[in-house]
Scaffold this motif. Structure first.
Motif, PDB file in Angstrom:
ATOM      1  N   SER A 100     -10.381  25.463  85.911  1.00 44.06           N
ATOM      2  CA  SER A 100     -11.742  25.962  85.677  1.00 44.06           C
ATOM      3  C   SER A 100     -11.796  26.905  84.485  1.00 44.06           C
ATOM      4  O   SER A 100     -12.811  26.981  83.788  1.00 44.06           O
ATOM      5  N   GLU A 101     -10.705  27.619  84.247  1.00 45.68           N
ATOM      6  CA  GLU A 101     -10.670  28.562  83.137  1.00 45.68           C
ATOM      7  C   GLU A 101     -10.760  27.856  81.782  1.00 45.68           C
ATOM      8  O   GLU A 101     -11.098  28.477  80.780  1.00 45.68           O
ATOM      9  N   ALA A 102     -10.467  26.573  81.745  1.00 43.96           N
ATOM     10  CA  ALA A 102     -10.459  25.832  80.476  1.00 43.96           C
ATOM     11  C   ALA A 102     -11.758  25.062  80.229  1.00 43.96           C
ATOM     12  O   ALA A 102     -11.870  24.364  79.221  1.00 43.96           O
ATOM     13  N   ILE A 103     -12.748  25.194  81.100  1.00 41.74           N
ATOM     14  CA  ILE A 103     -13.988  24.435  80.946  1.00 41.74           C
ATOM     15  C   ILE A 103     -14.634  24.688  79.589  1.00 41.74           C
ATOM     16  O   ILE A 103     -14.963  23.754  78.862  1.00 41.74           O
ATOM     17  N   ARG A 104     -14.831  25.942  79.242  1.00 41.47           N
ATOM     18  CA  ARG A 104     -15.489  26.283  77.968  1.00 41.47           C
ATOM     19  C   ARG A 104     -14.716  25.676  76.791  1.00 41.47           C
ATOM     20  O   ARG A 104     -15.313  25.052  75.913  1.00 41.47           O
ATOM     21  N   ASP A 105     -13.409  25.855  76.768  1.00 41.01           N
ATOM     22  CA  ASP A 105     -12.610  25.354  75.651  1.00 41.01           C
ATOM     23  C   ASP A 105     -12.692  23.833  75.557  1.00 41.01           C
ATOM     24  O   ASP A 105     -12.850  23.284  74.455  1.00 41.01           O
ATOM     25  N   GLU A 106     -12.608  23.141  76.694  1.00 41.03           N
ATOM     26  CA  GLU A 106     -12.678  21.677  76.681  1.00 41.03           C
ATOM     27  C   GLU A 106     -14.030  21.209  76.135  1.00 41.03           C
ATOM     28  O   GLU A 106     -14.100  20.345  75.254  1.00 41.03           O
ATOM     29  N   LEU A 107     -15.118  21.790  76.637  1.00 40.22           N
ATOM     30  CA  LEU A 107     -16.454  21.386  76.182  1.00 40.22           C
ATOM     31  C   LEU A 107     -16.680  21.730  74.712  1.00 40.22           C
ATOM     32  O   LEU A 107     -17.244  20.931  73.957  1.00 40.22           O
ATOM     33  N   MET A 108     -16.230  22.914  74.297  1.00 44.66           N
ATOM     34  CA  MET A 108     -16.368  23.307  72.888  1.00 44.66           C
ATOM     35  C   MET A 108     -15.557  22.391  71.976  1.00 44.66           C
ATOM     36  O   MET A 108     -15.961  22.102  70.844  1.00 44.66           O
ATOM     37  N   THR A 109     -14.430  21.909  72.462  1.00 41.21           N
ATOM     38  CA  THR A 109     -13.610  20.990  71.677  1.00 41.21           C
ATOM     39  C   THR A 109     -14.404  19.729  71.360  1.00 41.21           C
ATOM     40  O   THR A 109     -14.388  19.241  70.222  1.00 41.21           O
ATOM     41  N   VAL A 110     -15.117  19.223  72.343  1.00 41.31           N
ATOM     42  CA  VAL A 110     -15.943  18.029  72.125  1.00 41.31           C
ATOM     43  C   VAL A 110     -17.083  18.336  71.151  1.00 41.31           C
ATOM     44  O   VAL A 110     -17.292  17.623  70.168  1.00 41.31           O
ATOM     45  N   GLU A 137     -22.391  27.461  76.115  1.00 43.73           N
ATOM     46  CA  GLU A 137     -22.368  28.862  76.549  1.00 43.73           C
ATOM     47  C   GLU A 137     -23.305  29.089  77.734  1.00 43.73           C
ATOM     48  O   GLU A 137     -22.942  29.771  78.699  1.00 43.73           O
ATOM     49  N   GLU A 138     -24.492  28.507  77.672  1.00 48.92           N
ATOM     50  CA  GLU A 138     -25.444  28.649  78.778  1.00 48.92           C
ATOM     51  C   GLU A 138     -24.884  28.010  80.053  1.00 48.92           C
ATOM     52  O   GLU A 138     -24.973  28.586  81.135  1.00 48.92           O
ATOM     53  N   PHE A 139     -24.301  26.845  79.924  1.00 46.46           N
ATOM     54  CA  PHE A 139     -23.701  26.152  81.062  1.00 46.46           C
ATOM     55  C   PHE A 139     -22.586  27.002  81.689  1.00 46.46           C
ATOM     56  O   PHE A 139     -22.539  27.183  82.909  1.00 46.46           O
ATOM     57  N   CYS A 140     -21.716  27.545  80.856  1.00 48.79           N
ATOM     58  CA  CYS A 140     -20.603  28.364  81.353  1.00 48.79           C
ATOM     59  C   CYS A 140     -21.100  29.660  81.988  1.00 48.79           C
ATOM     60  O   CYS A 140     -20.547  30.111  82.993  1.00 48.79           O
ATOM     61  N   ARG A 141     -22.150  30.257  81.432  1.00 49.48           N
ATOM     62  CA  ARG A 141     -22.748  31.458  82.036  1.00 49.48           C
ATOM     63  C   ARG A 141     -23.269  31.158  83.437  1.00 49.48           C
ATOM     64  O   ARG A 141     -23.095  31.948  84.358  1.00 49.48           O
ATOM     65  N   LYS A 142     -23.906  30.000  83.584  1.00 52.16           N
ATOM     66  CA  LYS A 142     -24.424  29.616  84.901  1.00 52.16           C
ATOM     67  C   LYS A 142     -23.289  29.443  85.908  1.00 52.16           C
ATOM     68  O   LYS A 142     -23.411  29.849  87.057  1.00 52.16           O
ATOM     69  N   ILE A 143     -22.205  28.853  85.472  1.00 44.90           N
ATOM     70  CA  ILE A 143     -21.044  28.694  86.356  1.00 44.90           C
ATOM     71  C   ILE A 143     -20.505  30.060  86.759  1.00 44.90           C
ATOM     72  O   ILE A 143     -20.221  30.307  87.929  1.00 44.90           O
ATOM     73  N   GLU A 144     -20.370  30.956  85.786  1.00 47.79           N
ATOM     74  CA  GLU A 144     -19.816  32.281  86.055  1.00 47.79           C
ATOM     75  C   GLU A 144     -20.710  33.095  86.993  1.00 47.79           C
ATOM     76  O   GLU A 144     -20.213  33.834  87.837  1.00 47.79           O
ATOM     77  N   LYS A 145     -22.029  32.963  86.858  1.00 47.55           N
ATOM     78  CA  LYS A 145     -22.961  33.713  87.695  1.00 47.55           C
ATOM     79  C   LYS A 145     -23.098  33.123  89.095  1.00 47.55           C
ATOM     80  O   LYS A 145     -23.442  33.824  90.035  1.00 47.55           O
ATOM     81  N   SER A 146     -22.852  31.843  89.216  1.00 48.63           N
ATOM     82  CA  SER A 146     -23.074  31.141  90.476  1.00 48.63           C
ATOM     83  C   SER A 146     -21.937  31.370  91.462  1.00 48.63           C
ATOM     84  O   SER A 146     -20.797  31.604  91.071  1.00 48.63           O
ATOM     85  N   ALA A 191     -21.272  28.906  93.389  1.00 44.10           N
ATOM     86  CA  ALA A 191     -20.787  27.530  93.512  1.00 44.10           C
ATOM     87  C   ALA A 191     -19.576  27.322  92.599  1.00 44.10           C
ATOM     88  O   ALA A 191     -19.444  27.967  91.568  1.00 44.10           O
ATOM     89  N   LYS A 192     -18.741  26.422  92.990  1.00 39.93           N
ATOM     90  CA  LYS A 192     -17.559  26.084  92.198  1.00 39.93           C
ATOM     91  C   LYS A 192     -17.881  24.915  91.275  1.00 39.93           C
ATOM     92  O   LYS A 192     -18.680  24.050  91.610  1.00 39.93           O
ATOM     93  N   PRO A 193     -17.255  24.852  90.106  1.00 34.61           N
ATOM     94  CA  PRO A 193     -17.487  23.715  89.217  1.00 34.61           C
ATOM     95  C   PRO A 193     -16.970  22.412  89.843  1.00 34.61           C
ATOM     96  O   PRO A 193     -16.049  22.433  90.673  1.00 34.61           O
ATOM     97  N   LEU A 194     -17.545  21.306  89.448  1.00 34.51           N
ATOM     98  CA  LEU A 194     -17.203  20.022  90.052  1.00 34.51           C
ATOM     99  C   LEU A 194     -15.746  19.630  89.884  1.00 34.51           C
ATOM    100  O   LEU A 194     -15.183  18.976  90.755  1.00 34.51           O
ATOM    101  N   ASN A 195     -15.120  20.009  88.783  1.00 33.24           N
ATOM    102  CA  ASN A 195     -13.734  19.588  88.583  1.00 33.24           C
ATOM    103  C   ASN A 195     -12.810  20.108  89.682  1.00 33.24           C
ATOM    104  O   ASN A 195     -11.759  19.528  89.943  1.00 33.24           O
ATOM    105  N   ILE A 196     -13.211  21.177  90.367  1.00 31.51           N
ATOM    106  CA  ILE A 196     -12.420  21.740  91.462  1.00 31.51           C
ATOM    107  C   ILE A 196     -12.299  20.740  92.613  1.00 31.51           C
ATOM    108  O   ILE A 196     -11.287  20.685  93.304  1.00 31.51           O
ATOM    109  N   LEU A 197     -13.340  19.913  92.811  1.00 31.70           N
ATOM    110  CA  LEU A 197     -13.337  18.946  93.911  1.00 31.70           C
ATOM    111  C   LEU A 197     -12.222  17.918  93.790  1.00 31.70           C
ATOM    112  O   LEU A 197     -11.837  17.306  94.773  1.00 31.70           O
ATOM    113  N   ALA A 198     -11.724  17.717  92.585  1.00 36.58           N
ATOM    114  CA  ALA A 198     -10.704  16.694  92.352  1.00 36.58           C
ATOM    115  C   ALA A 198      -9.475  17.290  91.674  1.00 36.58           C
ATOM    116  O   ALA A 198      -8.849  16.657  90.829  1.00 36.58           O
TER     117      ALA A 198
END
Length: 169
Positions: free
Chosen positions: A78-88, A121-130, A132-139
């Motif tokens: 989960s800590e790498a979500i921002r970096d992965e998305l920014m890479t794209v 950045e907005e997406f990651c802020r929502k994850i941090e404030k929520s 809820a866990k990000p979906l990648n955690i489910l798998a």
């Protein structure tokens, strides 16, 4: 306003909007409750209107300007979500969705439509404030993104960058 006419207005508003429109915003424009809008959207989607529900609101799906798409199977914490998305994003792509495979529910696909750094950045802020866990955690970090870009070369560059960072499976 009668339901059929209101749903036509919803489609017109979404078609003319360059950004997602919140359910609350639609409700205010049309003088009804947000719950009425949610029901109207469900009815429109049931008759194959291409309406996407995103974290920013509703969008009328239109074919992306980018005509090249590729699915990337990735794995990271989960800590790498921002970096992965920014890479794209930084390599010229758009992250259209995330797909995870769940043991009970099967495949879960959620539209993301992340087009730029501000969206990420907005997406990651929502994850941090929520709570809820990000979906990648489910798998256990495994997931797939559909990425759009204006050329295959850009998609190749994105693939190379994700591989170099160790995100590709």
């Amino acid at each position: 306003m009668e339901g059929d006419r209101r749903r036509e207005e919803i489609l017109k508003i979404l078609k003319n909007s360059s950004r997602a429109v919140s359910g609350s915003g639609l409700a205010k424009m049309l003088g009804v409750s947000r719950q009425v809008i949610v029901q109207d959207i469900a009815l429109l989607r049931a008759v194959n209107k291409n309406i996407l529900a995103t974290s920013k609101g509703y969008l009328l799906y239109q074919q992306h300007k980018e005509n090249h798409h590729r699915c990337f199977s990735v794995r990271h914490s989960s800590e790498a979500i921002r970096d992965e998305l920014m890479t794209v994003i930084d390599n010229g792509g758009q992250v259209l969705d995330i797909v995870v495979e769940h043991d009970v529910y099967g495949q879960i696909c959620v539209d993301l439509n992340l087009e730029n750094r501000a969206d990420v950045e907005e997406f990651c802020r929502k994850i941090e404030k929520s709570r809820a866990k990000p979906l990648n955690i489910l798998a256990d970090g495994d997931h797939v993104h559909t990425v759009a870009a204006s050329s295959e070369v850009i998609l190749d560059n994105i693939e190379r960058a994700l591989r170099d960072k160790g995100y590709l499976k």
